[in-house]
Scaffold this motif. Structure first.
Motif, PDB file in Angstrom:
ATOM      1  N   CYS A 261       0.876  -0.960  -0.035  1.00 46.28           N
ATOM      2  CA  CYS A 261      -0.025  -0.065   0.201  1.00 46.28           C
ATOM      3  C   CYS A 261       1.079   1.342   0.074  1.00 46.28           C
ATOM      4  O   CYS A 261       1.778   1.273  -0.129  1.00 46.28           O
ATOM      5  CB  CYS A 261      -0.844  -0.037   1.324  1.00 46.28           C
ATOM      6  SG  CYS A 261      -0.118   0.057   3.065  1.00 46.28           S
ATOM      7  N   THR A 262       0.282   2.232   0.321  1.00 50.16           N
ATOM      8  CA  THR A 262       1.073   3.649   0.123  1.00 50.16           C
ATOM      9  C   THR A 262       1.064   3.645   1.731  1.00 50.16           C
ATOM     10  O   THR A 262       0.272   3.509   2.257  1.00 50.16           O
ATOM     11  CB  THR A 262      -0.028   5.048   0.076  1.00 50.16           C
ATOM     12  OG1 THR A 262      -0.993   4.891   0.707  1.00 50.16           O
ATOM     13  CG2 THR A 262      -0.059   4.363  -2.137  1.00 50.16           C
ATOM     14  N   ALA A 263       2.048   5.298   1.458  1.00 47.10           N
ATOM     15  CA  ALA A 263       3.081   5.359   2.721  1.00 47.10           C
ATOM     16  C   ALA A 263       1.590   5.704   3.965  1.00 47.10           C
ATOM     17  O   ALA A 263       2.007   6.005   5.495  1.00 47.10           O
ATOM     18  CB  ALA A 263       4.204   6.399   3.004  1.00 47.10           C
ATOM     19  N   ILE A 264       0.952   6.401   3.554  1.00 48.41           N
ATOM     20  CA  ILE A 264       0.045   7.435   3.545  1.00 48.41           C
ATOM     21  C   ILE A 264      -0.897   6.207   4.779  1.00 48.41           C
ATOM     22  O   ILE A 264      -1.486   6.807   5.322  1.00 48.41           O
ATOM     23  CB  ILE A 264      -0.957   8.712   2.831  1.00 48.41           C
ATOM     24  CG1 ILE A 264      -1.535   9.443   3.690  1.00 48.41           C
ATOM     25  CG2 ILE A 264      -1.362   7.867   2.116  1.00 48.41           C
ATOM     26  CD1 ILE A 264      -2.214  11.326   2.815  1.00 48.41           C
ATOM     27  N   ARG A 265      -1.391   5.374   3.887  1.00 46.34           N
ATOM     28  CA  ARG A 265      -2.141   4.592   4.641  1.00 46.34           C
ATOM     29  C   ARG A 265      -1.302   3.465   5.818  1.00 46.34           C
ATOM     30  O   ARG A 265      -2.348   3.676   6.484  1.00 46.34           O
ATOM     31  CB  ARG A 265      -2.354   3.517   3.040  1.00 46.34           C
ATOM     32  CG  ARG A 265      -3.499   3.923   2.352  1.00 46.34           C
ATOM     33  CD  ARG A 265      -3.760   3.585   0.922  1.00 46.34           C
ATOM     34  NE  ARG A 265      -5.468   4.084   0.361  1.00 46.34           N
ATOM     35  CZ  ARG A 265      -5.182   3.413  -0.983  1.00 46.34           C
ATOM     36  NH1 ARG A 265      -5.274   1.973  -0.569  1.00 46.34           N
ATOM     37  NH2 ARG A 265      -6.038   3.297  -1.442  1.00 46.34           N
ATOM     38  N   ILE A 266      -0.310   3.225   5.792  1.00 48.59           N
ATOM     39  CA  ILE A 266       0.616   2.936   6.646  1.00 48.59           C
ATOM     40  C   ILE A 266       0.679   4.086   7.870  1.00 48.59           C
ATOM     41  O   ILE A 266      -0.390   3.689   9.217  1.00 48.59           O
ATOM     42  CB  ILE A 266       2.520   2.399   6.904  1.00 48.59           C
ATOM     43  CG1 ILE A 266       2.213   1.794   5.374  1.00 48.59           C
ATOM     44  CG2 ILE A 266       2.654   2.508   7.731  1.00 48.59           C
ATOM     45  CD1 ILE A 266       1.701   0.314   5.920  1.00 48.59           C
ATOM     46  N   ASP A 267       0.029   5.129   7.734  1.00 55.85           N
ATOM     47  CA  ASP A 267      -0.036   6.693   8.438  1.00 55.85           C
ATOM     48  C   ASP A 267      -1.381   6.895   8.712  1.00 55.85           C
ATOM     49  O   ASP A 267      -1.846   6.416  10.120  1.00 55.85           O
ATOM     50  CB  ASP A 267       0.085   7.814   7.925  1.00 55.85           C
ATOM     51  CG  ASP A 267       2.072   7.836   7.674  1.00 55.85           C
ATOM     52  OD1 ASP A 267       2.700   7.592   8.021  1.00 55.85           O
ATOM     53  OD2 ASP A 267       2.114   9.306   7.136  1.00 55.85           O
TER      54      ASP A 267
ATOM     55  N   LEU B 243      -4.154   0.609  14.291  1.00 60.85           N
ATOM     56  CA  LEU B 243      -4.476  -0.924  14.040  1.00 60.85           C
ATOM     57  C   LEU B 243      -2.851  -1.604  14.001  1.00 60.85           C
ATOM     58  O   LEU B 243      -2.461  -2.400  13.748  1.00 60.85           O
ATOM     59  CB  LEU B 243      -4.985  -1.199  12.726  1.00 60.85           C
ATOM     60  CG  LEU B 243      -6.367  -1.419  13.389  1.00 60.85           C
ATOM     61  CD1 LEU B 243      -6.663  -0.161  11.276  1.00 60.85           C
ATOM     62  CD2 LEU B 243      -7.067  -1.976  13.376  1.00 60.85           C
ATOM     63  N   LEU B 244      -2.226  -0.449  13.395  1.00 58.33           N
ATOM     64  CA  LEU B 244      -0.853  -1.202  13.866  1.00 58.33           C
ATOM     65  C   LEU B 244       0.081  -0.409  15.153  1.00 58.33           C
ATOM     66  O   LEU B 244       0.384   0.941  15.242  1.00 58.33           O
ATOM     67  CB  LEU B 244       0.215  -1.209  12.391  1.00 58.33           C
ATOM     68  CG  LEU B 244       0.101  -1.771  11.230  1.00 58.33           C
ATOM     69  CD1 LEU B 244       1.004  -0.715  10.181  1.00 58.33           C
ATOM     70  CD2 LEU B 244       0.571  -3.161  11.297  1.00 58.33           C
ATOM     71  N   GLY B 245       1.006  -1.252  15.924  1.00 57.38           N
ATOM     72  CA  GLY B 245       2.111  -0.448  16.819  1.00 57.38           C
ATOM     73  C   GLY B 245       3.399   0.801  16.194  1.00 57.38           C
ATOM     74  O   GLY B 245       3.026  -0.048  14.980  1.00 57.38           O
TER      75      GLY B 245
ATOM     76  N   ARG C 198       5.369  13.870  16.170  1.00 53.33           N
ATOM     77  CA  ARG C 198       5.369  13.891  14.611  1.00 53.33           C
ATOM     78  C   ARG C 198       4.365  12.771  14.499  1.00 53.33           C
ATOM     79  O   ARG C 198       4.371  11.632  15.496  1.00 53.33           O
ATOM     80  CB  ARG C 198       6.625  13.755  14.282  1.00 53.33           C
ATOM     81  CG  ARG C 198       7.356  12.779  15.454  1.00 53.33           C
ATOM     82  CD  ARG C 198       8.937  13.359  13.894  1.00 53.33           C
ATOM     83  NE  ARG C 198       9.266  12.749  12.866  1.00 53.33           N
ATOM     84  CZ  ARG C 198       9.692  12.624  11.747  1.00 53.33           C
ATOM     85  NH1 ARG C 198      10.931  12.911  12.438  1.00 53.33           N
ATOM     86  NH2 ARG C 198       9.556  12.550  11.083  1.00 53.33           N
ATOM     87  N   ILE C 199       4.611  12.896  12.780  1.00 52.68           N
ATOM     88  CA  ILE C 199       3.953  11.544  12.612  1.00 52.68           C
ATOM     89  C   ILE C 199       4.743  10.497  12.405  1.00 52.68           C
ATOM     90  O   ILE C 199       5.883  10.434  13.003  1.00 52.68           O
ATOM     91  CB  ILE C 199       4.474  11.999  10.947  1.00 52.68           C
ATOM     92  CG1 ILE C 199       2.780  13.062   9.674  1.00 52.68           C
ATOM     93  CG2 ILE C 199       3.192  10.278  10.501  1.00 52.68           C
ATOM     94  CD1 ILE C 199       1.960  12.992   8.908  1.00 52.68           C
ATOM     95  N   PHE C 200       3.892   9.298  13.197  1.00 51.86           N
ATOM     96  CA  PHE C 200       4.962   8.218  13.048  1.00 51.86           C
ATOM     97  C   PHE C 200       5.494   7.286  12.161  1.00 51.86           C
ATOM     98  O   PHE C 200       5.303   7.676  11.061  1.00 51.86           O
ATOM     99  CB  PHE C 200       3.929   7.377  13.684  1.00 51.86           C
ATOM    100  CG  PHE C 200       2.961   7.171  14.959  1.00 51.86           C
ATOM    101  CD1 PHE C 200       2.117   7.594  14.570  1.00 51.86           C
ATOM    102  CD2 PHE C 200       3.305   8.130  16.117  1.00 51.86           C
ATOM    103  CE1 PHE C 200       0.358   7.813  15.698  1.00 51.86           C
ATOM    104  CE2 PHE C 200       2.840   8.254  16.888  1.00 51.86           C
ATOM    105  CZ  PHE C 200       0.563   8.606  16.756  1.00 51.86           C
ATOM    106  N   ARG C 201       6.545   7.558  12.730  1.00 56.16           N
ATOM    107  CA  ARG C 201       8.136   7.289  11.792  1.00 56.16           C
ATOM    108  C   ARG C 201       8.320   5.738  11.434  1.00 56.16           C
ATOM    109  O   ARG C 201       8.503   4.792  10.178  1.00 56.16           O
ATOM    110  CB  ARG C 201       9.192   8.140  11.448  1.00 56.16           C
ATOM    111  CG  ARG C 201       9.973   7.665  10.445  1.00 56.16           C
ATOM    112  CD  ARG C 201       8.938   8.507   9.305  1.00 56.16           C
ATOM    113  NE  ARG C 201       9.900   8.153   7.741  1.00 56.16           N
ATOM    114  CZ  ARG C 201      10.777  10.120   7.649  1.00 56.16           C
ATOM    115  NH1 ARG C 201      11.012  11.099   8.744  1.00 56.16           N
ATOM    116  NH2 ARG C 201      11.915   9.282   6.816  1.00 56.16           N
ATOM    117  N   PHE C 202       8.687   4.809  12.490  1.00 61.76           N
ATOM    118  CA  PHE C 202       9.372   3.872  12.904  1.00 61.76           C
ATOM    119  C   PHE C 202       8.179   2.586  13.138  1.00 61.76           C
ATOM    120  O   PHE C 202       7.610   2.982  13.692  1.00 61.76           O
ATOM    121  CB  PHE C 202      10.304   3.739  13.637  1.00 61.76           C
ATOM    122  CG  PHE C 202      11.714   4.179  13.362  1.00 61.76           C
ATOM    123  CD1 PHE C 202      11.839   3.729  11.849  1.00 61.76           C
ATOM    124  CD2 PHE C 202      12.035   5.053  13.985  1.00 61.76           C
ATOM    125  CE1 PHE C 202      12.852   4.521  11.400  1.00 61.76           C
ATOM    126  CE2 PHE C 202      13.768   5.643  13.202  1.00 61.76           C
ATOM    127  CZ  PHE C 202      14.150   5.513  11.775  1.00 61.76           C
TER     128      PHE C 202
END
Length: 534
Positions: free
Chosen positions: A307-313, A320-322, A332-336
């Motif tokens: 998927c795209t990075a924005i959907r991971i965000d 749904l993801l840690g 800040r926006i979660f990076r790792f």
């Protein structure tokens, strides 16, 4: 001939001769002329009841590795061949001596007499020790030169190099190793690789690699190189390297498959860099880098999940993801994301999703074409409200999952507020052309933003064309708050887009949309703010 006493020189048939208590290289001995210290001869004759025959030539004077009188510190004079000297009182001078003898000349004179005391240098043959001192002195002098020179000016008969190198070597092997470790700091960055800084040593010892008198030094320098230079297995210093012990940023990034910027941050945080360099002990940093390797960026997680990075965000923000905050900055926006977290998420989906032999487009639809946000689609899959399938043999990823159309229609009918929200949002939506003007980018850039999922847009028919895509003004405003194009930033910094993009690449800042010709390069605002670019 009277008046001559030699501290013995024993000629042999080899390239080495015995001079007093040491063996020296024949080519470094004086034979066609005689070197004399006029002050030593004067001292001989100044003794009580001295006679002309009491003056004598010291054997060590004929060794050209002793550059000046070890007693008076004055340069030798050149006399005729020893059998032509005649009465030595003729050469004696009684003038006052100014200055002090060189400690290195004193030491090597004592080696000839067998009275020297230095545990490190005494363990080597005398001429090997003089060569080591000359090499170290040459390297010390070259640190300020415009380029590295493999050869010593005037060879091993350079008194200045030998004197400076002796000051290092006389302190022992630890001092020599400390000097060598300081080379990258003492020398500027004109030299391309660290190995080139040690080229005088490599050339010297390669020339003598089969001489057992050099074995101790060869082993010392080979061990030093393997423990301090980023040499790969099979790479040669004097001998080929067996196992890597030191990494550079580039070699570590290749081994661990993460960026140089992340390697540098981990090593710096754990104080792993060697003095004055950008390399580090592999064993000491291995566990730290492996822990870093376990983390993946949102872009890397997006590749793993299809998927795209924005959907991971979106998945991160929906819980749904840690996640792991980058650099400890939680706002800040979660990076790792940990690699294990992503793998467990995929395994959870795989346990629910049914593998099928074929896909019927009338019964199922991919998530991207379902008019569901990815977070809503995942929640419906995990709850079992919507059946999902994947083509047998394909990996379970968000771009390979199909949702049951009948189940989706049922869920939509059960949520009337969703349809009301769609109708209300339609009047305030923007077309592709309007979005292009609003974001100051090309139309192809807007289409690509929809394609990769950076813009979600309003619900649309499955067979709608790109020009039919629309998005709400609120979404576009939110996009502008989160992202910015390199084309917009470059003029404000007084540069051009290509130079800015190259600079960001060097800083390890990846765009969320790199695009192709006529497409803008889109970055997260927070990434540019971190480097004070906006």
């Amino acid at each position: 001939m009277t008046g001559l006493r030699l501290r013995y020189i024993v000629p042999t048939g080899s390239k080495r001769v015995q001079m007093g208590e040491v063996m020296v290289t024949r080519s470094y001995t004086q034979s066609k002329t005689t070197r004399l210290c006029t002050h030593c001869l004067a001292d001989d004759l100044a003794q009580p009841s001295a006679k002309p025959r009491d003056a004598y030539v010291r054997g060590s004077w004929s060794w050209r590795q002793i550059f000046a009188c070890p007693v008076h510190g004055v340069p030798f004079i050149e006399g005729p061949r020893i059998e032509e000297l005649g009465d030595l009182s003729y050469w004696a001078v009684t003038a006052t001596v100014k200055g002090l003898p060189d400690p290195s000349d004193q030491y090597f004179h004592q080696r000839v007499l067998g009275t020297a005391k230095n545990s490190y240098l005494d363990a080597m043959e005398a001429d090997v020790a003089t060569e080591l001192c000359s090499i170290l002195g040459h390297m010390a002098a070259t640190s300020d030169a415009k380029r590295m020179m493999e050869r010593i000016p005037d060879g091993f008969e350079n008194a200045t190099c030998r004197r400076e190198g002796f000051e290092i070597a006389v302190q022992g092997p630890r001092a020599v190793a400390d000097f060598l470790r300081g080379r990258p700091a003492a020398t500027d960055r004109r030299f391309g690789t660290h190995k080139s800084l040690y080229s005088p040593i490599i050339r010297w010892l390669n020339w003598n690699i089969n001489d057992p008198n050099y074995r101790q030094l060869i082993d010392f320098f080979q061990d030093f190189a393997e423990q301090n230079l980023p040499l790969a297995p099979g790479e040669r210093f004097i001998y080929p390297v067996g196992k890597r012990q030191v990494h550079s940023l580039k070699s570590a990034a290749a081994e661990y498959n993460i960026s140089e910027a992340r390697i540098e941050r981990v090593v710096r945080e754990n104080r792993g860099f060697t003095r004055g360099g950008k390399h580090f002990d592999r064993a000491a940093m291995h566990d730290h880098i492996v822990r870093e390797q376990e983390k993946v960026t949102t872009s890397e997680a997006a590749k793993m999940m299809g998927c795209t990075a924005i959907r991971i965000d979106h998945l991160l923000k929906a819980g749904l993801l840690g996640y792991l905050p980058n650099d400890g900055i939680g706002e800040r926006i979660f990076r790792f994301v940990t690699r294990t977290e992503v793998e467990n998420f995929i395994d959870k989906l795989a346990a629910i999703i049914e593998p099928v032999a074929s896909i019927d487009d009338l019964e199922v639809r991919r998530i991207a074409a379902s008019n569901y946000k990815v977070t809503a689609a995942v929640r419906h899959i995990l709850s079992g409200d919507i059946r999902a399938c994947v083509l047998r043999g394909e990996p379970v990823r968000l771009d390979t999952i199909y949702l049951n159309i009948e189940d989706m229609q049922r869920e939509k009918r059960a949520d009337p507020s969703r349809r009301q929200g769609i109708r209300k949002s339609r009047p305030g939506s923007l077309s592709v052309d309007e979005i292009r003007v609003h974001l100051d980018v090309t139309g192809s850039t807007v289409e690509e933003l929809f394609k990769v999922g950076l813009l979600l847009g309003d619900l649309r028919r499955e067979d709608a064309k790109h020009h039919a895509r629309r998005a709400s003004k609120e979404e576009i405003d939110e996009f502008k708050k989160t992202y910015i194009s390199a084309e917009e930033v470059a003029p404000k910094l007084g540069t051009v887009t290509n130079k800015l993009v190259k600079k960001l690449d060097r800083l390890g800042v990846e765009p969320v949309l790199r695009g192709f010709k006529n497409m803008a390069k889109i970055y997260r605002r927070e990434d540019l703010e971190k480097h004070s670019l906006i």
